[in-house]
Design a protein around this motif. Structure first.
Motif, short mmCIF file in Angstrom:
data_model
loop_
_atom_site.label_atom_id
_atom_site.label_comp_id
_atom_site.label_asym_id
_atom_site.label_seq_id
_atom_site.Cartn_x
_atom_site.Cartn_y
_atom_site.Cartn_z
N ALA A 143 119.21 8.42 -25.80
CA ALA A 143 120.26 9.27 -26.37
C ALA A 143 119.60 10.21 -27.38
O ALA A 143 118.89 9.76 -28.26
N THR A 168 127.73 -4.93 -23.82
CA THR A 168 126.42 -5.06 -24.45
C THR A 168 126.07 -6.53 -24.65
O THR A 168 124.98 -6.97 -24.31
N ASP A 208 130.17 -0.74 -23.84
CA ASP A 208 130.93 -1.07 -25.04
C ASP A 208 130.38 -2.38 -25.61
O ASP A 208 129.41 -2.94 -25.09
N LYS A 253 118.28 3.80 -20.53
CA LYS A 253 119.26 4.88 -20.53
C LYS A 253 120.70 4.45 -20.20
O LYS A 253 121.63 4.89 -20.88
N PRO A 254 120.94 3.58 -19.21
CA PRO A 254 122.34 3.22 -18.90
C PRO A 254 123.05 2.50 -20.04
O PRO A 254 124.29 2.43 -20.05
N SER A 255 122.32 1.96 -21.01
CA SER A 255 122.97 1.21 -22.10
C SER A 255 123.83 2.10 -22.99
O SER A 255 124.67 1.59 -23.74
N ILE A 256 123.68 3.39 -22.91
CA ILE A 256 124.46 4.32 -23.74
C ILE A 256 125.95 4.24 -23.40
O ILE A 256 126.81 4.48 -24.25
N ASP A 257 126.28 3.84 -22.17
CA ASP A 257 127.67 3.80 -21.72
C ASP A 257 128.36 2.46 -21.95
O ASP A 257 129.53 2.31 -21.60
N LYS A 315 124.40 7.87 -31.59
CA LYS A 315 124.54 7.08 -30.37
C LYS A 315 123.46 6.01 -30.28
O LYS A 315 123.72 4.89 -29.86
N ASN A 351 119.95 -2.60 -18.16
CA ASN A 351 120.18 -1.92 -19.43
C ASN A 351 119.18 -2.21 -20.53
O ASN A 351 119.04 -1.42 -21.46
#
Length: 116
Positions: free
Chosen positions: A52, A98, A94, A88-92, A57, A27
């Protein structure tokens, strides 16, 4: 986190980016540069439009990362500058996930110590 803890200028970003070494997890990417004699660590955050498209976001990811670093502040040595670049996967993620990922990438970079 106070503004004095942030890397904001482009030339400072470039020094850490090109002069430091890097580690990554799924991430986040971490670039770090030793800065002897510094009063406290400094961090630069980057969340690109590829991560994002919507600014709210991207800003949420940055808030989560800043809060995670604030909670880990006591463990981070003073004489280091580092950049955290979101993937990119860090957008999902919480807040809890994180923080867990930030701890992991800081441990990979040997900025904070392994616990347990």
């Amino acid at each position: 986190m106070k503004k004095s803890y942030r890397i904001k200028k482009e030339d400072e970003f470039q020094k850490v980016f090109f002069g430091g070494n890097s580690v990554a997890n799924k991430n986040f990417v971490l670039y770090q540069l030793e800065k002897p004699g510094q009063k406290h660590f400094r961090v630069g955050l980057s969340v690109g439009k590829k991560v994002a498209l919507r600014a709210n976001k991207r800003n949420r990811i940055k808030r989560y990362v800043r809060q995670s670093l604030f909670e880990l502040k006591e463990q981070i040595p003073a004489e280091v500058d580092f950049l955290i670049i979101a993937r990119k996967p860090s957008i999902d993620l919480d807040m809890f996930e994180t923080k867990k990922n930030i701890q992991h990438v800081l441990k990979l970079g040997k900025i904070i110590e392994e616990t347990e």
